[in-house]
Design a protein around this motif. Structure first.
Motif, PDB file in Angstrom:
ATOM      1  N   SER A 160       2.250 -18.868  -3.596  1.00 43.41           N
ATOM      2  CA  SER A 160       1.409 -18.106  -3.724  1.00 43.41           C
ATOM      3  C   SER A 160       0.656 -17.409  -2.433  1.00 43.41           C
ATOM      4  O   SER A 160       0.127 -16.276  -2.557  1.00 43.41           O
ATOM      5  N   GLY A 161       0.730 -18.087  -1.241  1.00 40.47           N
ATOM      6  CA  GLY A 161       0.243 -17.425  -0.016  1.00 40.47           C
ATOM      7  C   GLY A 161       1.071 -16.264   0.302  1.00 40.47           C
ATOM      8  O   GLY A 161       0.462 -15.224   0.810  1.00 40.47           O
ATOM      9  N   ILE A 162       2.505 -16.155  -0.057  1.00 43.38           N
ATOM     10  CA  ILE A 162       3.260 -15.011   0.141  1.00 43.38           C
ATOM     11  C   ILE A 162       2.647 -14.120  -0.740  1.00 43.38           C
ATOM     12  O   ILE A 162       2.668 -12.774  -0.256  1.00 43.38           O
ATOM     13  N   ALA A 163       2.394 -14.189  -1.789  1.00 45.16           N
ATOM     14  CA  ALA A 163       1.980 -13.325  -2.858  1.00 45.16           C
ATOM     15  C   ALA A 163       0.619 -12.653  -2.445  1.00 45.16           C
ATOM     16  O   ALA A 163       0.511 -11.458  -2.555  1.00 45.16           O
ATOM     17  N   PHE A 164      -0.226 -13.479  -1.774  1.00 41.99           N
ATOM     18  CA  PHE A 164      -1.568 -12.781  -1.269  1.00 41.99           C
ATOM     19  C   PHE A 164      -1.066 -11.956  -0.227  1.00 41.99           C
ATOM     20  O   PHE A 164      -1.969 -11.020  -0.101  1.00 41.99           O
ATOM     21  N   MET A 165      -0.065 -12.053   0.595  1.00 42.26           N
ATOM     22  CA  MET A 165       0.240 -11.205   1.740  1.00 42.26           C
ATOM     23  C   MET A 165       0.657  -9.877   1.109  1.00 42.26           C
ATOM     24  O   MET A 165       0.139  -8.754   1.184  1.00 42.26           O
ATOM     25  N   LEU A 166       1.594  -9.774   0.069  1.00 45.16           N
ATOM     26  CA  LEU A 166       1.852  -8.595  -0.503  1.00 45.16           C
ATOM     27  C   LEU A 166       0.969  -7.920  -1.210  1.00 45.16           C
ATOM     28  O   LEU A 166       0.489  -6.560  -0.899  1.00 45.16           O
ATOM     29  N   HIS A 167       0.061  -8.631  -1.932  1.00 46.88           N
ATOM     30  CA  HIS A 167      -1.088  -7.798  -2.970  1.00 46.88           C
ATOM     31  C   HIS A 167      -2.094  -7.535  -1.822  1.00 46.88           C
ATOM     32  O   HIS A 167      -2.875  -6.363  -1.964  1.00 46.88           O
ATOM     33  N   ALA A 168      -2.544  -8.081  -0.843  1.00 44.56           N
ATOM     34  CA  ALA A 168      -3.772  -7.749   0.172  1.00 44.56           C
ATOM     35  C   ALA A 168      -3.287  -6.588   0.835  1.00 44.56           C
ATOM     36  O   ALA A 168      -3.997  -5.511   1.162  1.00 44.56           O
ATOM     37  N   ILE A 169      -1.723  -6.455   1.563  1.00 46.72           N
ATOM     38  CA  ILE A 169      -1.528  -5.136   2.066  1.00 46.72           C
ATOM     39  C   ILE A 169      -1.151  -4.075   1.212  1.00 46.72           C
ATOM     40  O   ILE A 169      -1.696  -2.842   1.547  1.00 46.72           O
ATOM     41  N   GLU A 170      -0.661  -4.258  -0.032  1.00 47.79           N
ATOM     42  CA  GLU A 170      -0.683  -2.970  -0.869  1.00 47.79           C
ATOM     43  C   GLU A 170      -2.099  -2.637  -1.294  1.00 47.79           C
ATOM     44  O   GLU A 170      -2.383  -1.330  -1.356  1.00 47.79           O
ATOM     45  N   ALA A 171      -3.326  -3.499  -1.439  1.00 51.01           N
ATOM     46  CA  ALA A 171      -4.636  -2.977  -1.723  1.00 51.01           C
ATOM     47  C   ALA A 171      -5.064  -2.246  -0.377  1.00 51.01           C
ATOM     48  O   ALA A 171      -5.762  -1.266  -0.550  1.00 51.01           O
ATOM     49  N   LEU A 172      -5.025  -2.799   0.768  1.00 51.52           N
ATOM     50  CA  LEU A 172      -5.435  -1.815   2.020  1.00 51.52           C
ATOM     51  C   LEU A 172      -4.742  -0.802   2.040  1.00 51.52           C
ATOM     52  O   LEU A 172      -5.412   0.224   2.453  1.00 51.52           O
ATOM     53  N   ARG A 173      -3.664  -0.531   1.681  1.00 51.84           N
ATOM     54  CA  ARG A 173      -2.922   0.953   1.820  1.00 51.84           C
ATOM     55  C   ARG A 173      -3.479   1.790   0.796  1.00 51.84           C
ATOM     56  O   ARG A 173      -4.008   2.813   0.932  1.00 51.84           O
ATOM     57  N   ALA A 174      -3.786   1.200  -0.290  1.00 52.65           N
ATOM     58  CA  ALA A 174      -4.479   2.088  -1.402  1.00 52.65           C
ATOM     59  C   ALA A 174      -5.922   2.343  -1.056  1.00 52.65           C
ATOM     60  O   ALA A 174      -6.215   3.489  -1.502  1.00 52.65           O
ATOM     61  N   ASN A 179      -6.880   2.910   1.841  1.00 49.26           N
ATOM     62  CA  ASN A 179      -6.983   3.574   3.220  1.00 49.26           C
ATOM     63  C   ASN A 179      -5.818   4.728   3.281  1.00 49.26           C
ATOM     64  O   ASN A 179      -5.233   4.947   4.352  1.00 49.26           O
ATOM     65  N   GLU A 180      -5.677   5.239   2.033  1.00 53.56           N
ATOM     66  CA  GLU A 180      -4.733   6.634   2.199  1.00 53.56           C
ATOM     67  C   GLU A 180      -3.346   6.220   2.439  1.00 53.56           C
ATOM     68  O   GLU A 180      -2.691   6.936   3.268  1.00 53.56           O
ATOM     69  N   ASP A 181      -2.725   5.026   1.836  1.00 56.11           N
ATOM     70  CA  ASP A 181      -1.432   4.455   2.054  1.00 56.11           C
ATOM     71  C   ASP A 181      -1.224   4.131   3.478  1.00 56.11           C
ATOM     72  O   ASP A 181       0.033   4.468   3.897  1.00 56.11           O
ATOM     73  N   LYS A 182      -2.203   3.921   4.156  1.00 55.70           N
ATOM     74  CA  LYS A 182      -1.927   3.335   5.460  1.00 55.70           C
ATOM     75  C   LYS A 182      -2.814   2.150   5.927  1.00 55.70           C
ATOM     76  O   LYS A 182      -3.644   1.780   4.858  1.00 55.70           O
ATOM     77  N   LEU A 183      -2.460   1.239   6.805  1.00 56.22           N
ATOM     78  CA  LEU A 183      -3.222   0.024   6.894  1.00 56.22           C
ATOM     79  C   LEU A 183      -4.256   0.357   8.049  1.00 56.22           C
ATOM     80  O   LEU A 183      -3.911   1.145   8.837  1.00 56.22           O
ATOM     81  N   PRO A 184      -5.305  -0.318   7.909  1.00 57.02           N
ATOM     82  CA  PRO A 184      -6.317   0.069   8.934  1.00 57.02           C
ATOM     83  C   PRO A 184      -6.012  -0.400  10.306  1.00 57.02           C
ATOM     84  O   PRO A 184      -6.696   0.000  11.336  1.00 57.02           O
ATOM     85  N   ARG A 185      -5.133  -1.475  10.361  1.00 60.62           N
ATOM     86  CA  ARG A 185      -4.859  -1.864  11.606  1.00 60.62           C
ATOM     87  C   ARG A 185      -3.410  -2.534  11.832  1.00 60.62           C
ATOM     88  O   ARG A 185      -2.924  -2.756  10.602  1.00 60.62           O
ATOM     89  N   PRO A 186      -2.636  -2.596  12.667  1.00 61.39           N
ATOM     90  CA  PRO A 186      -1.190  -3.264  12.847  1.00 61.39           C
ATOM     91  C   PRO A 186      -1.235  -4.680  12.217  1.00 61.39           C
ATOM     92  O   PRO A 186      -2.160  -5.460  12.303  1.00 61.39           O
ATOM     93  N   VAL A 187      -0.226  -4.749  11.485  1.00 61.33           N
ATOM     94  CA  VAL A 187       0.069  -6.137  10.931  1.00 61.33           C
ATOM     95  C   VAL A 187       1.424  -6.475  10.931  1.00 61.33           C
ATOM     96  O   VAL A 187       2.459  -5.732  10.877  1.00 61.33           O
ATOM     97  N   THR A 188       1.454  -7.963  11.297  1.00 63.98           N
ATOM     98  CA  THR A 188       3.023  -8.255  11.499  1.00 63.98           C
ATOM     99  C   THR A 188       3.024  -9.578  10.537  1.00 63.98           C
ATOM    100  O   THR A 188       1.971 -10.458  10.406  1.00 63.98           O
TER     101      THR A 188
END
Length: 397
Positions: free
Chosen positions: A133-147, A149-158
């Motif tokens: 479930s934690g891995i799923a949170f990563m996927l969906h949080a990144i997907e949302a942040l891109r949505a 912020n015009e398909d970009k993340l606001p800051r670098p993520v690893t």
């Protein structure tokens, strides 16, 4: 969305009205999150099956790359390959490290007797809580942040998902530490603690030691007095070791397995015990290590050998950890709940990063119960706000 002017300027918190919109965003996508978790749970990944773990790694690499990430694998011969995914950010600066693991404790084929299912407001299945479930949170949080912020993340993520966390992280520790040292903060998506989903701000350090005793074999009837029992000596050592426990300081020692002897009519020449050691403070780790290595035989005709050591340093609640938790608690309050914190006895890879002095917050994953057990499950109702919390932390730390 709030604007950030430069990588050296102070990051402004997300306004309250925007926080509410973000929570609604995830509530509308709750079913999608359930489907993601189901997919990950049904892709079994026991630590000791490299092919199985690599299948999950390949699946996730494809999903993260579909979100604009750059995936690469750290190849490992005896375990699954460790997955690293790097995302660029519009703001620049150091990335935030999202840390987790691919492997589970369940043997391949567990789904036959413990199927993934949805019932009673929960998603059940092996690894659902720890920690798919934690891995799923990563996927969906990144997907949302891109949505947002015009398909970009606001800051670098690893993103780093290792394959051997459940068996000690021997092949991944250096990778984790190297990436953490390059990061602004580490967010660990291990399961939360307790029914209220507390974040973890302290974890015990973990050690494993083996004590071997060598005595002298003899016939138990004909030459009893000529023998030197390794089992008797080990028993006396176990009593001495039990006296080293200090519950007030959080120092525990558990003799988990014992072996010795060959036949009932032979004075045993060999015996051994494996010890689990847990410590709250780094200084206690050094102290108990010295005391164990200084053990002396009660029977001078027996010999002792002790091997092993502390393999995970404690995650202590430092000022850096506390500050990161306070930020998370403030965001959670905006989302409508009180985020609590907990100190726990189990370890994670967050122990490594916190020990380096990198701001680390653990237990940001699913809310549920039954880790490593047949009733492992997560609360579906908690998925939206936990993912909203992660998204806000990625943006603001």
């Amino acid at each position: 969305m709030p604007k950030k002017t430069s990588k050296t300027s102070r990051i402004e918190p997300v306004p309250q009205n925007e926080i509410a919109k973000r929570l609604s965003y995830f509530q509308e996508r709750k079913d999608q999150m359930v489907q993601t978790i189901r997919q990950l749970v049904e892709t079994e990944s026991p630590s000791d099956n490299k092919d199985a773990v690599d299948r999950l790694g390949a699946l996730l690499a494809g999903r993260f790359e579909g979100l604009g990430g750059y995936a690469k694998f750290h190849r490992v011969p005896n375990f699954g390959d460790h997955l690293q995914v790097d995302f660029d950010g519009t703001r620049g600066g150091k990335p935030v490290l999202l840390l987790g693991h691919l492997d589970t404790v369940y043997p391949l084929g567990t789904l036959a007797t413990m199927p993934c299912r949805v019932a009673g407001g929960r998603l059940w299945g092996p690894g659902s809580f720890d920690m798919k479930s934690g891995i799923a949170f990563m996927l969906h949080a990144i997907e949302a942040l891109r949505a947002w912020n015009e398909d970009k993340l606001p800051r670098p993520v690893t993103v780093l998902l290792v394959s051997d966390e459940e068996v000690g992280s021997e092949t991944s520790r250096r990778i984790t530490e190297n990436l953490a040292e390059k990061s602004a903060a580490v967010l660990v998506l291990e399961p939360s603690h307790g029914p209220k989903g507390a974040a973890k701000t302290a974890r015990k350090g973990i050690g494993e030691y083996m004590l071997k005793v060598t005595g002298k074999a003899a016939h138990s009837g004909l030459d009893f007095e000529k023998g030197q029992s390794a089992i008797v000596e080990l028993a006396r050592q176990i009593i001495a070791i039990s006296k080293l426990v200090n519950l007030k300081c959080g120092l525990t020692l558990n003799v988990g397995t014992v072996q010795g002897g060959t036949r009932v009519n032979v004075i045993p020449a060999d015996a051994s015990a494996v010890l689990d050691v847990r410590v709250v403070r780094k200084q206690d780790a050094a102290g108990i290590d010295r005391r164990l290595r200084s053990l002396k035989p009660f029977n001078r005709k027996c010999k002792l050998e002790i091997t092993g050591g502390i393999n995970r340093p404690p995650m202590e609640r430092t000022a850096a950890v506390a500050t990161l938790f306070e930020k998370a608690a403030k965001i959670a309050k905006q989302l409508g709940w009180k985020l609590e914190e907990a100190a726990v006895g189990g370890g994670s890879d967050g122990n490594f990063t916190a020990a380096l002095g990198i701001p680390t917050l653990d237990g940001l994953g699913g809310v549920g119960e039954g880790a490593h057990a047949t009733h492992e499950s997560i609360l579906i109702s908690e998925l939206p706000r936990r993912t909203a919390l992660l998204a806000a932390l990625i943006d603001e730390v």
